[in-house]
Scaffold this active site. Structure first.
Site, mmCIF file in Angstrom:
data_model
loop_
_atom_site.group_PDB
_atom_site.id
_atom_site.type_symbol
_atom_site.label_atom_id
_atom_site.label_comp_id
_atom_site.label_asym_id
_atom_site.label_seq_id
_atom_site.Cartn_x
_atom_site.Cartn_y
_atom_site.Cartn_z
ATOM 1 N N SER A 261 -42.402 -41.892 -38.592
ATOM 2 C CA SER A 261 -41.262 -42.521 -37.931
ATOM 3 C C SER A 261 -41.575 -42.908 -36.488
ATOM 4 O O SER A 261 -42.557 -43.587 -36.248
ATOM 5 C CB SER A 261 -40.065 -41.575 -38.030
ATOM 6 O OG SER A 261 -38.898 -42.316 -37.891
ATOM 7 N N HIS A 402 -36.451 -40.922 -46.016
ATOM 8 C CA HIS A 402 -37.225 -40.938 -44.771
ATOM 9 C C HIS A 402 -37.701 -39.513 -44.470
ATOM 10 O O HIS A 402 -36.909 -38.659 -44.070
ATOM 11 C CB HIS A 402 -36.276 -41.434 -43.663
ATOM 12 C CG HIS A 402 -36.907 -41.660 -42.346
ATOM 13 N ND1 HIS A 402 -37.824 -42.662 -42.121
ATOM 14 C CD2 HIS A 402 -36.751 -41.028 -41.152
ATOM 15 C CE1 HIS A 402 -38.189 -42.642 -40.847
ATOM 16 N NE2 HIS A 402 -37.566 -41.653 -40.242
HETATM 17 C C1 GTR Z 1 -34.354 -43.634 -35.948
HETATM 18 C C2 GTR Z 1 -34.950 -44.866 -35.345
HETATM 19 C C3 GTR Z 1 -36.185 -45.231 -36.108
HETATM 20 C C4 GTR Z 1 -37.082 -44.050 -36.340
HETATM 21 C C5 GTR Z 1 -36.344 -42.759 -36.578
HETATM 22 C C6 GTR Z 1 -37.158 -41.466 -36.435
HETATM 23 O O1 GTR Z 1 -33.150 -43.282 -35.415
HETATM 24 O O2 GTR Z 1 -33.989 -45.892 -35.406
HETATM 25 O O3 GTR Z 1 -36.859 -46.291 -35.457
HETATM 26 O O4 GTR Z 1 -37.975 -43.919 -35.304
HETATM 27 O O5 GTR Z 1 -35.267 -42.603 -35.744
HETATM 28 O O6 GTR Z 1 -38.013 -41.350 -35.573
HETATM 29 O O7 GTR Z 1 -36.871 -40.551 -37.201
#
Ligand code: GTR
Length: 421
Positions: A261, A402
């Protein structure tokens, strides 16, 4: 009537602002756009061999990402020290060696320290390693009670028992699911991890962290073309690599930068900006990472610059709701890693990160790999879920959300065995 007009005048811009930030998840609404050709220079010259790539095209692309996206590192450190603060030959039930190494950075009379946690297989040879940041401290990635709890600022997380921005024993081992340590060791690799909050706390505040070391008298934040947090985190990874070059148990020519991420964005920029990294793994890095910006699918440049303006340099705001104006796209960030191995991974339920945009980015970076005789992603067709394609450029989309899973690690280890062992 007056009232209504007044209401319309006030409401319209507000409505527009929210409508702009409504994420698009509909493939049919992806705008048509031209993919910038990594093998045509900004002034239209065709790039036909690796020497033109290395001497002309790569430098101009790199400069663009450096000055307009992530931001430049404003100078050199005055000095750097390493101190092994803890070590054991008997970690993970005797399977591994553990080291905890404090890295201290000095600049302008100020200093900052972070701690690398290392697990190395006991092979008697220098080990190739994966290097990646963690989100909540080194002690969260394992139940090992010897791992030092960081005193740095942390994001609160009630599920993990983190309150008052302070890490404690309560969060030990809460993220073991994301780190397949035993599999990594059994595969003959080592693992090195750092807590990103020790390098730069993840908040919109430039008074602390790495940035503050480099300020001139009276300066309070980086200049428009200077580094945001992603570049600071990438810099921290490079300083860890400086340490690896001094450790005979580590093969510093075989260090893979890994990240999930926002930390996947950092891992990509680390690999692009420091060619000593032998390869890069981007796990669900999304917008500002592997995903193409011009698709505007899921998270957009406008959205990320609003939620996390401090991740990038200020110049990047030029492209808020204005992706069309970008003379580059993120596949060219991936191309900066060529010819070194690159793995881009997505998750099916992580539409915010735009899996298709991540796949196409790996595909569109591939011509640069081909210039070096390396095999990239050769098909425009996304592979089925859980069906990795593993060439020098590798890609998979797995089922699920995610996250970083054991499935992801099994793929990275199998691929890394072919690529760097
Ligand atoms: C989210 C962000 C993403 C990603 C994520 C993370 O809120 O919008 O770009 O980086 O966090 O790091 O888990």
């Amino acid at each position: 009537m007056k009232k209504i007009i007044c209401y319309l005048l006030i409401a319209y811009p507000l409505h527009r602002a929210t409508a702009q930030f409504e994420p698009n998840y509909d493939e049919r609404k992806v705008p048509e756009f031209e993919v910038p050709d990594p093998l045509t220079s900004f002034d239209g010259e065709k790039i036909t061999d690796t020497s033109e790539w290395e001497n002309t095209r790569r430098p101009e692309l790199y400069r663009f990402f450096e000055e307009q996206v992530y931001g430049k590192v404003p100078g050199k450190l005055d000095s750097l020290f390493f101190n092994i603060v803890e070590a054991s030959e008997n970690a993970l039930d005797g399977k591994a060696q553990r080291k905890q190494v404090e890295v201290s950075l000095f600049k302008n009379g100020k200093s900052l320290a972070f701690t690398i946690l290392l697990y190395l297989p006991k092979t008697g040879k220098p080990s190739p390693i994966f290097l990646g940041y963690n989100f909540y401290g080194n002690h969260t990635i394992t139940d090992d009670t010897n791992v030092i709890v960081s005193q740095a600022w942390a994001m609160d997380n009630t599920e993990f028992g983190i309150t008052g921005h302070t890490l404690t024993e309560a969060s030990r081992g809460v993220r073991t699911n994301r780190w397949a340590i035993e599999k990594i060791i059994d595969g003959g690799f080592g693992l090195a991890t750092l807590y990103y909050g020790e390098v730069d706390p993840d908040k919109n505040d430039f008074s602390d962290g790495l940035h503050s070391l480099f300020y001139k008298e009276g300066q309070e934040r980086p200049k428009n073309d200077e580094w945001g947090s992603i570049a600071a985190w990438a810099f921290g990874m490079s300083r860890a690599l400086d340490y690896f070059e001094t450790d005979p148990d580590i093969d510093s020519a075989r260090v893979l930068s890994f990240g999930h991420s926002r930390l996947g964005k950092a891992a990509l920029w680390a690999g692009a900006s420091d060619t000593r990294f032998a390869g890069v793994i981007s796990n669900d890095s999304g917008c500002g990472g592997a995903a193409l910006s011009k698709r505007k699918f899921g998270e957009t440049v406008g959205r990320i610059n609003t939620s996390f303006p401090y991740w990038f340099c200020d110049n990047f705001t030029e492209y808020t709701e204005n992706e069309e104006a970008l003379p580059i796209d993120q596949h060219e960030l991936l191309a900066l890693i060529a010819p070194r191995p690159l793995y881009v991974a997505s998750a099916e339920d992580d539409q915010w990160a735009d899996p298709r945009g991540e796949f196409l980015s790996a595909r569109y970076a591939s011509p640069v790999y081909e210039l070096y005789g390396k095999k990239g992603i050769t098909s425009n067709q996304m592979p089925e879920v859980n069906s990795p394609v593993q060439n020098t450029v590798a890609y998979h989309i797995r089922t699920g959300k995610h996250d970083v899973t054991h499935y992801d690690w099994e793929q990275y280890i199998a691929w890394a065995e072919k690529m760097v062992k």
